[in-house]
Scaffold this active site. Structure first.
Site, PDB file in Angstrom:
ATOM      1  N   ARG A 118       5.574  16.077   7.534  1.00 34.60           N
ATOM      2  CA  ARG A 118       5.902  14.752   6.209  1.00 34.60           C
ATOM      3  C   ARG A 118       6.220  14.728   5.127  1.00 34.60           C
ATOM      4  NH1 ARG A 118       0.455  14.720   4.744  1.00 34.60           N
ATOM      5  NH2 ARG A 118       1.412  11.911   3.858  1.00 34.60           N
ATOM      6  N   ARG A 156      -9.489  11.114  -3.396  1.00 31.41           N
ATOM      7  CA  ARG A 156      -8.604  10.269  -4.337  1.00 31.41           C
ATOM      8  C   ARG A 156      -8.683   9.158  -3.933  1.00 31.41           C
ATOM      9  NH1 ARG A 156      -3.033  12.623  -1.997  1.00 31.41           N
ATOM     10  NH2 ARG A 156      -4.005  12.167   0.012  1.00 31.41           N
ATOM     11  N   ILE A 161      -8.800   4.880  -4.679  1.00 35.38           N
ATOM     12  CA  ILE A 161      -8.551   4.259  -5.053  1.00 35.38           C
ATOM     13  C   ILE A 161      -9.166   3.159  -6.187  1.00 35.38           C
ATOM     14  CG2 ILE A 161      -6.996   3.974  -3.254  1.00 35.38           C
ATOM     15  CD1 ILE A 161      -8.296   1.510  -2.125  1.00 35.38           C
TER      16      ILE A 161
END
Length: 427
Positions: free
Chosen positions: A397, A122, A124
């Site tokens: 989480r 993923r 950035i």
């Protein structure tokens, strides 16, 4: 090591309330760093990621304290642009929002590369592209991202992918940039809108959140204020699917039904009865559910964060179903664990073909990430015998008091200590 024991074949029925949205909370909390005064954020989910972010803010110099279990007071006046490379920042994916907020406020920021769940790349890159377009220099070295700008100026930014994280991070920086910033192909998720609403409430000028094009007139003086986080659509969808897999009747409260339209439509397609009220949804499972094809998409399409739970449901439905994952790489890591429970699934790249109608059996399984863990819990609710889920910290989480909420609906679930696997090691 703590694990969750689930004794399956219990029909879920009753009422359950959803907490505030995890993904919204993890963006609004750092957005408070942009404020010029005290912010009080209500309806927070008290989950591990939120606790980590509170620690991040305090280490940056803010005074962040809980007023009660779901309300956070943030005084950002004494924040300093120190490097956010401490352990609490490394634990959470959303730690990258510190970069946008601090860059906008101080013209510089540094943070450790983000952590979170490990289910594929993923990158950035889109965040970096946005910061550079606003006039910042970005350097990545030794696991830390450094951003700096003598002056941020509004820019026209086109995102190659409608990235939620990049959209929010660019907004956080752009509210303090001079002039107009336009984000094209912006993400439209409800938590993007929630962050924009929060920033507007404290004085920003953001228009178009929830559409493809967001316009930010930067340079407005921001103040403090009180704000309430939206309900968590993923938690709501999880309970809706849990009701369906157990042949149950589950009434989910404190939600925004419009956010659930893709999930409600798919469950109706599978023969569930889905009734909507102003702030609740009731799901009643039919005796015989139909198979379905699911394609994950950015909002308002079917959410990738509910794909693993839906896969668990479809393994129990007679017939062939197909799941096509278009949002996240490598999100089928949990399928090997479902197969240990008796599921019949063939994965080819981003597609999973499910030979449904399997009789699932409880066994020892392990979560590889947050939603994978929830998929295995969902499967355990329908399995014969006891399922024991390790790596429960992943689930913590994203879900507050999950086991208590499931028990309130009639599930037989219990947190326990370490469980020994059949190969002699602890999982």
């Amino acid at each position: 090591m703590e694990h969750l024991a689930i004794t399956g074949m219990q029909r879920l029925a009753g009422h359950v309330s959803v907490n505030g949205a995890k993904n919204a909370a993890l963006a609004v909390i750092p957005a408070a760093l942009c404020a010029g005064g005290v912010c009080v954020i209500d309806n927070l989910p008290m989950i591990d990621d939120v606790k980590s972010y509170i620690d991040v803010l305090n280490r940056l110099g803010a005074r962040a304290e809980l007023l009660d279990n779901h309300t956070l007071r943030v005084d950002p006046v004494h924040v300093a642009p120190v490097t956010a490379d401490f352990d609490s920042a490394k634990k959470i994916r959303a730690s990258y929002y510190v970069l946008g907020a601090m860059l906008g406020r101080f013209g510089e920021a540094a943070a450790a590369l983000p952590g979170g769940c490990n289910f594929g790349a993923r990158p950035i890159d889109f965040h970096i592209k946005g910061f550079e377009a606003l006039g910042a220099e970005v350097i990545v070295e030794h696991g830390v991202i450094y951003v700096r700008a003598d002056e941020l100026k509004g820019a026209h930014i086109y995102l190659d992918f409608a990235s939620v994280g990049a959209t929010i991070n660019i907004m956080l920086a752009a509210v303090n940039a001079k002039g107009l910033t336009v984000i094209e192909n912006a993400a439209k998720e409800p938590h993007v809108v929630d962050v924009a609403n929060f920033l507007n409430y404290i004085g920003a000028n953001i228009r178009g959140a929830g559409t493809n094009t967001i316009r930010i007139n930067g340079g407005e003086r921001l103040r403090g204020g009180d704000y309430t986080i939206i309900p968590d659509m993923i938690e709501a969808g999880t309970f809706m699917i849990a009701g369906a897999i157990t042949g149950g009747d589950v009434h989910v409260h404190n939600i925004i039904p419009k956010h659930m339209e893709s999930v409600s439509a798919k469950l109706r397609e599978m023969n569930c009865v889905v009734d909507e009220d102003e702030d609740s949804i009731r799901v009643r499972a039919a005796e015989l559910l139909s198979p379905a094809n699911v394609k994950t998409q950015v909002y308002p399409g079917f959410p990738t964060d509910l794909q693993p739970q839906m896969c668990a449901l479809l393994t129990t439905v007679q017939g062939t179903s197909i799941i096509r994952e278009t949002v996240t790489d490598n999100r089928f890591q949990y399928i090997g664990e479902l197969e240990r429970m008796g599921a019949r699934i063939h994965v080819d790249g981003r597609q999973a073909v499910i030979d449904g109608g399997a009789v699932l059996s409880g066994t020892d399984v392990s979560a590889s990430d947050l939603r994978a863990g929830m998929s295995l819990i969902t499967a355990g609710l329908a399995a014969v015998g006891e399922t024991r889920l390790a790596n429960l910290h992943y689930v913590d989480r994203g879900y507050e008091d999950l086991d208590e909420k499931l028990r309130s609906l009639g599930a037989c679930v219990e947190r326990r200590g370490a469980v020994k696997s059949d190969v002699g090691s602890y999982i």
